[in-house]
Design a protein around this motif. Structure first.
Motif, PDB file in Angstrom:
ATOM      1  N   SER A  59       0.797  -1.226   0.000  1.00  0.00           N
ATOM      2  CA  SER A  59       0.000   0.000   0.000  1.00  0.00           C
ATOM      3  C   SER A  59       0.831   1.279   0.000  1.00  0.00           C
ATOM      4  CB  SER A  59      -0.926   0.018   1.221  1.00  0.00           C
ATOM      5  OG  SER A  59      -0.165  -0.040   2.415  1.00  0.00           O
ATOM      6  N   SER A  60       2.136   1.174  -0.296  1.00  0.00           N
ATOM      7  CA  SER A  60       2.949   2.385  -0.282  1.00  0.00           C
ATOM      8  C   SER A  60       4.214   2.208  -1.113  1.00  0.00           C
ATOM      9  CB  SER A  60       3.334   2.767   1.153  1.00  0.00           C
ATOM     10  OG  SER A  60       4.247   1.825   1.691  1.00  0.00           O
ATOM     11  N   VAL A  61       4.781   3.350  -1.514  1.00  0.00           N
ATOM     12  CA  VAL A  61       6.108   3.382  -2.123  1.00  0.00           C
ATOM     13  C   VAL A  61       6.871   4.551  -1.507  1.00  0.00           C
ATOM     14  CG1 VAL A  61       5.426   2.364  -4.334  1.00  0.00           C
ATOM     15  CG2 VAL A  61       5.389   4.848  -4.057  1.00  0.00           C
ATOM     16  N   SER A  62       8.189   4.422  -1.451  1.00  0.00           N
ATOM     17  CA  SER A  62       9.035   5.504  -0.948  1.00  0.00           C
ATOM     18  C   SER A  62       9.896   6.024  -2.087  1.00  0.00           C
ATOM     19  CB  SER A  62       9.922   5.016   0.198  1.00  0.00           C
ATOM     20  OG  SER A  62       9.142   4.641   1.313  1.00  0.00           O
ATOM     21  N   VAL A  63       9.809   7.335  -2.331  1.00  0.00           N
ATOM     22  CA  VAL A  63      10.583   7.995  -3.380  1.00  0.00           C
ATOM     23  C   VAL A  63      11.117   9.307  -2.819  1.00  0.00           C
ATOM     24  CG1 VAL A  63      10.542   8.998  -5.701  1.00  0.00           C
ATOM     25  CG2 VAL A  63       9.152   6.981  -5.193  1.00  0.00           C
ATOM     26  N   ASN A  64      12.417   9.534  -2.960  1.00  0.00           N
ATOM     27  CA  ASN A  64      13.051  10.766  -2.477  1.00  0.00           C
ATOM     28  C   ASN A  64      12.766  11.026  -1.001  1.00  0.00           C
ATOM     29  OD1 ASN A  64      14.198  11.378  -4.991  1.00  0.00           O
ATOM     30  ND2 ASN A  64      12.361  12.441  -5.675  1.00  0.00           N
ATOM     31  N   GLY A  65      12.735   9.956  -0.215  1.00  0.00           N
ATOM     32  CA  GLY A  65      12.551  10.103   1.224  1.00  0.00           C
ATOM     33  C   GLY A  65      11.126  10.330   1.667  1.00  0.00           C
ATOM     34  N   VAL A  66      10.167  10.299   0.734  1.00  0.00           N
ATOM     35  CA  VAL A  66       8.755  10.484   1.067  1.00  0.00           C
ATOM     36  C   VAL A  66       8.032   9.147   0.954  1.00  0.00           C
ATOM     37  CG1 VAL A  66       6.595  11.642   0.454  1.00  0.00           C
ATOM     38  CG2 VAL A  66       8.769  12.867   0.261  1.00  0.00           C
ATOM     39  N   ASP A  67       7.294   8.781   2.002  1.00  0.00           N
ATOM     40  CA  ASP A  67       6.491   7.558   1.984  1.00  0.00           C
ATOM     41  C   ASP A  67       5.094   7.900   1.468  1.00  0.00           C
ATOM     42  OD1 ASP A  67       8.543   5.984   3.080  1.00  0.00           O
ATOM     43  OD2 ASP A  67       7.978   6.548   5.121  1.00  0.00           O
ATOM     44  N   PHE A  68       4.788   7.424   0.261  1.00  0.00           N
ATOM     45  CA  PHE A  68       3.496   7.714  -0.362  1.00  0.00           C
ATOM     46  C   PHE A  68       2.513   6.574  -0.116  1.00  0.00           C
ATOM     47  CE2 PHE A  68       6.309  10.387  -2.907  1.00  0.00           C
ATOM     48  CZ  PHE A  68       5.563  11.547  -3.052  1.00  0.00           C
ATOM     49  N   ASN A  69       1.326   6.922   0.388  1.00  0.00           N
ATOM     50  CA  ASN A  69       0.219   5.970   0.467  1.00  0.00           C
ATOM     51  C   ASN A  69      -0.338   5.804  -0.944  1.00  0.00           C
ATOM     52  OD1 ASN A  69      -2.254   4.690   0.781  1.00  0.00           O
ATOM     53  ND2 ASN A  69      -2.688   5.677   2.733  1.00  0.00           N
ATOM     54  N   THR A  70      -0.450   4.561  -1.410  1.00  0.00           N
ATOM     55  CA  THR A  70      -0.885   4.312  -2.787  1.00  0.00           C
ATOM     56  C   THR A  70      -2.276   3.695  -2.864  1.00  0.00           C
ATOM     57  OG1 THR A  70       0.209   2.141  -2.758  1.00  0.00           O
ATOM     58  CG2 THR A  70       1.495   4.013  -3.566  1.00  0.00           C
ATOM     59  N   GLY A  71      -3.013   3.735  -1.753  1.00  0.00           N
ATOM     60  CA  GLY A  71      -4.314   3.076  -1.714  1.00  0.00           C
ATOM     61  C   GLY A  71      -5.296   3.568  -2.754  1.00  0.00           C
ATOM     62  N   ASN A  72      -5.213   4.860  -3.125  1.00  0.00           N
ATOM     63  CA  ASN A  72      -6.163   5.427  -4.086  1.00  0.00           C
ATOM     64  C   ASN A  72      -5.490   5.875  -5.375  1.00  0.00           C
ATOM     65  OD1 ASN A  72      -8.484   5.257  -2.338  1.00  0.00           O
ATOM     66  ND2 ASN A  72      -7.607   6.963  -1.171  1.00  0.00           N
ATOM     67  N   SER A  73      -4.295   5.383  -5.641  1.00  0.00           N
ATOM     68  CA  SER A  73      -3.556   5.858  -6.812  1.00  0.00           C
ATOM     69  C   SER A  73      -3.754   4.946  -8.016  1.00  0.00           C
ATOM     70  CB  SER A  73      -2.061   5.949  -6.494  1.00  0.00           C
ATOM     71  OG  SER A  73      -1.507   4.664  -6.320  1.00  0.00           O
ATOM     72  N   SER A  74      -3.622   5.542  -9.199  1.00  0.00           N
ATOM     73  CA  SER A  74      -3.566   4.766 -10.436  1.00  0.00           C
ATOM     74  C   SER A  74      -2.095   4.582 -10.807  1.00  0.00           C
ATOM     75  CB  SER A  74      -4.310   5.484 -11.557  1.00  0.00           C
ATOM     76  OG  SER A  74      -3.764   6.777 -11.770  1.00  0.00           O
ATOM     77  N   VAL A  75      -1.822   3.569 -11.617  1.00  0.00           N
ATOM     78  CA  VAL A  75      -0.452   3.241 -12.003  1.00  0.00           C
ATOM     79  C   VAL A  75      -0.410   2.981 -13.502  1.00  0.00           C
ATOM     80  CG1 VAL A  75       1.460   1.603 -11.727  1.00  0.00           C
ATOM     81  CG2 VAL A  75       0.056   2.214  -9.745  1.00  0.00           C
ATOM     82  N   THR A  76       0.593   3.533 -14.178  1.00  0.00           N
ATOM     83  CA  THR A  76       0.843   3.159 -15.569  1.00  0.00           C
ATOM     84  C   THR A  76       2.268   2.636 -15.683  1.00  0.00           C
ATOM     85  OG1 THR A  76       1.516   5.415 -16.156  1.00  0.00           O
ATOM     86  CG2 THR A  76      -0.768   4.817 -16.563  1.00  0.00           C
ATOM     87  N   ILE A  77       2.406   1.565 -16.449  1.00  0.00           N
ATOM     88  CA  ILE A  77       3.701   0.937 -16.702  1.00  0.00           C
ATOM     89  C   ILE A  77       3.935   0.970 -18.207  1.00  0.00           C
ATOM     90  CG2 ILE A  77       5.114  -1.133 -16.450  1.00  0.00           C
ATOM     91  CD1 ILE A  77       4.366   0.049 -13.775  1.00  0.00           C
ATOM     92  N   ASP A  78       4.915   1.767 -18.641  1.00  0.00           N
ATOM     93  CA  ASP A  78       5.195   1.907 -20.075  1.00  0.00           C
ATOM     94  C   ASP A  78       3.930   2.231 -20.864  1.00  0.00           C
ATOM     95  OD1 ASP A  78       7.965   1.442 -19.871  1.00  0.00           O
ATOM     96  OD2 ASP A  78       7.612  -0.709 -19.747  1.00  0.00           O
ATOM     97  N   ASP A  79       3.192   3.236 -20.379  1.00  0.00           N
ATOM     98  CA  ASP A  79       1.979   3.758 -21.032  1.00  0.00           C
ATOM     99  C   ASP A  79       0.797   2.799 -20.991  1.00  0.00           C
ATOM    100  OD1 ASP A  79       3.255   6.172 -21.746  1.00  0.00           O
ATOM    101  OD2 ASP A  79       4.086   5.249 -23.553  1.00  0.00           O
ATOM    102  N   GLN A  80       0.900   1.709 -20.235  1.00  0.00           N
ATOM    103  CA  GLN A  80      -0.198   0.757 -20.107  1.00  0.00           C
ATOM    104  C   GLN A  80      -0.689   0.731 -18.658  1.00  0.00           C
ATOM    105  OE1 GLN A  80      -1.509  -0.824 -22.822  1.00  0.00           O
ATOM    106  NE2 GLN A  80       0.011   0.372 -23.978  1.00  0.00           N
ATOM    107  N   PRO A  81      -1.988   0.467 -18.437  1.00  0.00           N
ATOM    108  CA  PRO A  81      -2.494   0.389 -17.066  1.00  0.00           C
ATOM    109  C   PRO A  81      -1.737  -0.661 -16.260  1.00  0.00           C
ATOM    110  CG  PRO A  81      -4.304   0.429 -18.639  1.00  0.00           C
ATOM    111  CD  PRO A  81      -3.051   0.254 -19.444  1.00  0.00           C
ATOM    112  N   GLY A  82      -1.380  -0.314 -15.036  1.00  0.00           N
ATOM    113  CA  GLY A  82      -0.661  -1.235 -14.165  1.00  0.00           C
ATOM    114  C   GLY A  82      -1.264  -1.238 -12.782  1.00  0.00           C
ATOM    115  N   SER A  83      -0.510  -1.794 -11.835  1.00  0.00           N
ATOM    116  CA  SER A  83      -0.989  -1.864 -10.457  1.00  0.00           C
ATOM    117  C   SER A  83       0.190  -1.716  -9.506  1.00  0.00           C
ATOM    118  CB  SER A  83      -1.695  -3.200 -10.204  1.00  0.00           C
ATOM    119  OG  SER A  83      -0.755  -4.265 -10.198  1.00  0.00           O
ATOM    120  N   GLN A  84      -0.130  -1.612  -8.229  1.00  0.00           N
ATOM    121  CA  GLN A  84       0.888  -1.512  -7.189  1.00  0.00           C
ATOM    122  C   GLN A  84       1.866  -2.681  -7.266  1.00  0.00           C
ATOM    123  OE1 GLN A  84       1.419   0.735  -4.692  1.00  0.00           O
ATOM    124  NE2 GLN A  84       3.020  -0.458  -3.665  1.00  0.00           N
TER     125      GLN A  84
END
Length: 493
Positions: free
Chosen positions: A61-86
């Protein structure tokens, strides 16, 4: 396809993307409101922003980037311009996270996460000495922090990679299009000429509009035939344009393009948007005007520096920058953090290991790799100064960083002989009146001049009360039996 039809299609695509972008911004505005910069957990809205960098941690339910812990529960994800997931997000990937960032708690709420690989293709060659690969004509450098996995996510090592293996590579880009790999996935699929799908990003050079060919790094590309141009027209092709090319490669090593898309790594956000970006300096005018992967950055008197100083900023230096966009699309930095511990050395070469591409100064091996910028500033003034031109006893001036215990040089200059030596780096041990920097003993005495962070003269007692393990210290002096006898010593951060 005639130009009229192509222009109409481009207009539809452009305005379609514009509509999506405006819709996304409006959603963010509604969800974030006009609240203060207070904490997310308290119910107040944090400012919208974007964080682009390497994933250092991820879970369900989270990713850490640049020292910030992001909650990803309500986020969308794209992988190489295609729909993805956590589940598609992995440590080492370079991603862009759009959402809300709370400066007070270093947490955030991700709205959208985007990942695009830098390159997908077969290994052309392997350089075990320099820990590097060539994939589709582009050099890929690996270090101790590079994460290598197979398609099941099982960890691999450099020795598990073989020529013709199909790889997906994510990383940071140097000025010469070399990739500092942070994540490599070895695919189970084998590479086949004219069949396997390959992808390549880079800057166009040697464009021939008659033959319809160009190069990205050392990879020849042929765009004859039916080619889809995305976000651009064929007539937009020009040397210096940054593009992504998809297609297949034939037995002659030529990439036959199926799709060419103009890429833009600049961060297109509204004025005053909160920005966090980890990247490599790819253009440099001064410490107040430079670019990170195409994104213009400026500093001012209020910019804070961690792990380095303004004069440490140079081409191919890896930075994390925080700030906000101004009306001109320039990122005004409020904080700049240098990747790894910044190291400076100036001394004579004690040993050279050609097999490992290292030189030894102060009994410390320093790795010289494909990204190291080399220059001969000695009276010899040798042009095209190479690793093979270095000899024991040469006076070298090196800028480097420490990564997983390895000292990696970003800049190396040969200088004329001198009796004085210089060393800057993190303190390993403090034992007043001595200390250690990178395991090198530094001896101070009654003749040593001590300086504070603000460059004021201070007493030895004050100096030792202000330093501890990890603090960066710069020393100038003479070398005696492997120890540095300090003439001047200064606290750097």
């Amino acid at each position: 396809m005639n130009n009229s039809i192509q222009n109409n299609q481009l207009s539809v695509k452009y305005f379609g993307k514009l509509f999506v972008s405006l819709f996304f911004i409006s959603v963010l505005s509604v969800s974030c409101g006009s609240g203060s910069d207070g904490g997310i957990s308290s119910g107040t809205s944090a400012p919208t922003g974007v964080s682009k960098g390497v994933i250092t941690k991820t879970d369900a339910s989270s990713v850490s980037v640049n020292g910030v812990d992001f909650n990803t529960g309500n986020s969308s994800v794209t992988i190489d311009d295609q729909p993805g997931s956590q589940d598609d997000l992995e440590v080492g990937m370079v991603v862009s996270v759009n959402g809300r960032i709370d400066d007070n708690s270093n947490t955030g709420e991700a709205e959208h996460i985007e990942f695009e690989e830098e390159i997908q293709g077969p290994i052309d060659s392997i350089d075990a000495v320099n820990n590097s690969l060539v994939v589709l004509g582009r050099t890929v450098i690996l270090d101790g922090a590079t994460r290598i996995v197979d398609e099941n996510g099982s960890p691999l090592t450099f020795s598990d990679l073989l020529e013709n293996d199909m790889l997906e590579v994510s990383g940071l880009i140097f000025t010469d299009d070399t990739i500092q790999a942070t994540y490599i996935k070895k695919k189970f699929d084998l590479f086949f000429d004219d069949l396997s799908e390959v992808e390549l990003k880079g800057t166009i050079k040697m464009l021939d509009v008659v033959a319809k060919t160009f190069f990205i790094s050392n990879q020849a590309i042929d765009y004859n035939g039916s080619v889809q141009f995305e976000d651009m027209l064929e007539s937009d092709l020009t040397d210096g344009l940054f593009v992504e090319v998809e297609g297949t490669r034939n037995s002659s090593g030529i990439l036959k393009a199926r799709k060419i898309e103009e890429e833009d790594d600049r961060l297109h956000n509204n004025e005053n948007t909160k920005i966090e970006i980890e990247a490599i300096v790819t253009a440099f005018t001064s410490s107040t005007s430079f670019s990170l992967s195409g994104q213009a950055v400026t500093t001012n008197a209020n910019t804070r520096f961690e792990g380095g100083a303004p004069d440490d900023i140079a081409l191919n230096v890896r930075l994390e920058v925080e700030g906000r966009m101004n009306p001109s699309g320039v990122l005004v930095a409020t904080k700049i953090k240098f990747h790894g511990n910044r190291i400076k050395m100036e001394a004579d070469v004690e040993n050279i290991n050609a097999a490992n591409n290292t030189v030894t100064l102060f009994a410390q091996a320093v790795l010289i790799n494909g990204a190291t910028k080399m220059k001969d500033d000695s009276s010899s003034h040798k042009g095209n100064f190479l690793f093979s031109d270095i000899s024991p006893g040469d006076r070298l001036k090196i800028k480097a960083y420490l990564s997983n215990g390895v000292i990696i040089a970003t800049h190396l200059e040969r200088e004329d002989p001198s009796f004085e030596v210089k060393l800057q780096g993190p303190v390993d041990m403090v034992s007043d009146p001595d200390l250690k920097i990178l395991s090198v003993t530094v001896v101070t005495n009654g003749s040593t001049a001590f300086e504070s962070r603000s460059e004021n003269n201070i007493t030895a007692s004050d100096f030792f009360s202000q330093i501890s393990t990890g603090v960066s210290v710069k020393v100038e002096g003479s070398l005696f039996s492997g120890d540095i006898v300090a003439e001047e010593i200064k606290i750097e951060d």
